[in-house]
Design a protein around this motif. Sequence first.
Motif, PDB file in Angstrom:
ATOM      1  N   HIS A  46      25.903 -65.238  32.841  1.00 47.94           N
ATOM      2  CA  HIS A  46      26.758 -65.966  31.888  1.00 47.94           C
ATOM      3  C   HIS A  46      28.236 -65.719  32.158  1.00 47.94           C
ATOM      4  O   HIS A  46      29.095 -66.415  31.635  1.00 47.94           O
ATOM      5  CB  HIS A  46      26.407 -65.586  30.454  1.00 47.94           C
ATOM      6  N   GLU A  47      28.530 -64.729  33.002  1.00 46.66           N
ATOM      7  CA  GLU A  47      29.922 -64.417  33.327  1.00 46.66           C
ATOM      8  C   GLU A  47      30.425 -65.192  34.548  1.00 46.66           C
ATOM      9  O   GLU A  47      31.629 -65.255  34.791  1.00 46.66           O
ATOM     10  CB  GLU A  47      30.078 -62.916  33.562  1.00 46.66           C
ATOM     11  N   ILE A  48      29.508 -65.773  35.333  1.00 43.40           N
ATOM     12  CA  ILE A  48      29.951 -66.470  36.545  1.00 43.40           C
ATOM     13  C   ILE A  48      29.488 -67.927  36.597  1.00 43.40           C
ATOM     14  O   ILE A  48      29.973 -68.698  37.436  1.00 43.40           O
ATOM     15  CB  ILE A  48      29.481 -65.743  37.822  1.00 43.40           C
ATOM     16  N   GLU A  49      28.569 -68.327  35.729  1.00 44.97           N
ATOM     17  CA  GLU A  49      28.079 -69.701  35.704  1.00 44.97           C
ATOM     18  C   GLU A  49      28.743 -70.471  34.568  1.00 44.97           C
ATOM     19  O   GLU A  49      29.061 -69.903  33.510  1.00 44.97           O
ATOM     20  CB  GLU A  49      26.556 -69.725  35.500  1.00 44.97           C
ATOM     21  N   GLY A  50      28.912 -71.780  34.756  1.00 39.60           N
ATOM     22  CA  GLY A  50      29.598 -72.582  33.750  1.00 39.60           C
ATOM     23  C   GLY A  50      28.679 -73.274  32.764  1.00 39.60           C
ATOM     24  O   GLY A  50      29.049 -73.493  31.605  1.00 39.60           O
ATOM     25  N   TYR A  51      27.433 -73.596  33.223  1.00 37.08           N
ATOM     26  CA  TYR A  51      26.553 -74.415  32.388  1.00 37.08           C
ATOM     27  C   TYR A  51      25.125 -73.861  32.422  1.00 37.08           C
ATOM     28  O   TYR A  51      24.628 -73.440  33.479  1.00 37.08           O
ATOM     29  CB  TYR A  51      26.535 -75.872  32.880  1.00 37.08           C
ATOM     30  N   CYS A  52      24.494 -73.925  31.291  1.00 33.10           N
ATOM     31  CA  CYS A  52      23.062 -73.628  31.171  1.00 33.10           C
ATOM     32  C   CYS A  52      22.385 -74.913  30.699  1.00 33.10           C
ATOM     33  O   CYS A  52      22.624 -75.365  29.575  1.00 33.10           O
ATOM     34  CB  CYS A  52      22.807 -72.492  30.183  1.00 33.10           C
ATOM     35  N   ILE A  53      21.589 -75.505  31.572  1.00 36.26           N
ATOM     36  CA  ILE A  53      20.929 -76.772  31.243  1.00 36.26           C
ATOM     37  C   ILE A  53      19.478 -76.460  30.900  1.00 36.26           C
ATOM     38  O   ILE A  53      18.712 -75.977  31.746  1.00 36.26           O
ATOM     39  CB  ILE A  53      21.008 -77.767  32.435  1.00 36.26           C
ATOM     40  N   MET A  54      19.078 -76.724  29.669  1.00 35.55           N
ATOM     41  CA  MET A  54      17.780 -76.275  29.160  1.00 35.55           C
ATOM     42  C   MET A  54      16.651 -77.221  29.598  1.00 35.55           C
ATOM     43  O   MET A  54      15.976 -77.857  28.782  1.00 35.55           O
ATOM     44  CB  MET A  54      17.850 -76.156  27.644  1.00 35.55           C
ATOM     45  N   THR A  55      16.444 -77.273  30.905  1.00 36.01           N
ATOM     46  CA  THR A  55      15.413 -78.147  31.460  1.00 36.01           C
ATOM     47  C   THR A  55      14.003 -77.637  31.175  1.00 36.01           C
ATOM     48  O   THR A  55      13.074 -78.427  31.003  1.00 36.01           O
ATOM     49  CB  THR A  55      15.602 -78.271  32.979  1.00 36.01           C
ATOM     50  N   GLY A  56      13.833 -76.318  31.189  1.00 36.55           N
ATOM     51  CA  GLY A  56      12.499 -75.746  30.974  1.00 36.55           C
ATOM     52  C   GLY A  56      11.493 -76.257  31.991  1.00 36.55           C
ATOM     53  O   GLY A  56      10.341 -76.537  31.649  1.00 36.55           O
ATOM     54  N   HIS A  57      11.904 -76.367  33.256  1.00 36.34           N
ATOM     55  CA  HIS A  57      11.079 -77.098  34.218  1.00 36.34           C
ATOM     56  C   HIS A  57       9.821 -76.366  34.683  1.00 36.34           C
ATOM     57  O   HIS A  57       8.751 -76.950  34.732  1.00 36.34           O
ATOM     58  CB  HIS A  57      11.917 -77.568  35.419  1.00 36.34           C
TER      59      HIS A  57
END
Length: 348
Positions: free
Chosen positions: A240-251
């Motif tokens: 969470h300190e280096i990524e910009g987005y969390c996309i909740m795909t749950g793939h």
Amino acid sequence: MLKKRLTKIAALCIASTLLLAGCSSGSTKSSPNPDSEKDSAAAAPIVLKFSDVNAEQSPAGIFCLKFKELVEERTEGRVQIENYFGGTLTANNIEGTQTGIADLSQHDVSEVTDLCAALSILEAPFLFDSEEELFKVTAPESPIMDRLNEELSGTGVRLLATYSWGNQNLLTTSKPVYCEEDLKGMKIRVIPSQIFMETMSAMGATPSPMGWSEVVTSLITKMIDGTGMPFSNIVDTGLHEIEGYCIMTGHNPTLSGVFINEASWNKLSEDDQKILEQAGVEAHQAVYESFAANEEAARAAIAEKGMVIIEKDELSFDTDAIRDSVAEKFKDDWGDIFQEIMEYLGKA
């Protein structure tokens, strides 16, 4: 004369009686009591060694400790579990359990597909709409578990239980993603497993399989544009300190299988086998509840660092098409198990 002879005979009889009594007494002392030996053997507990490469404080540790507690309590000590964390007994491969160095061990199910190709179906994309559906398919009474253990017959191990680390989601560094089109040209790290690679390809990205040790450096140096990751692990890994987005795909589900050595399983009574299976179900639930309890705190930590969460209802991936595309690729490995799961879940 007759009187003397009778006296001698009587004396000899008395001596013989005493001698036989002495022999009998000595024999009783030196011969073991078979019933006593059986009682002693019955009282000796069966000790099962459980090997795990994760730390005791990890979700795997939650499973192992709960499993141990339940098994020992419900078998009244007939079966005891010795937990070995951090790879101190066997490495992260199934061979140690096949050979009996460990009696039990945990592995991502897609790591064991050389023994049973159909195991990868448990991490198929968009096949399970909820953790409850996944639990149903991997429960001890499930016909799917019976089928998988039939496939594992003769390999030296059987699948005793499973537990989930949560579904994989997309974490991207600088670009939000809402659909397949957005993923085109993006290199996304996946667990080095065919099911994860085929899933990411079907979603539109270029899969980059790599072990965890390379991920952070690869993100910082922009060798990759993002990674798959269960939501529960984002904060612990510092992503969470280096990524910009969390996309909740749950793939893809991220599923651990708990495997038991076949000979060790056969040592157990039928009642104790059932106790181990039920302990696996409840330990599985304990891991799930731990993740659920920590989700709010994880969301707060993610928001504090500025990572944007894109929720599932904001996405427009064609999940059925992705699922069916991957199923077609694995039709030789899965046979009719894919259709059986669809019917078992009421989706066919």
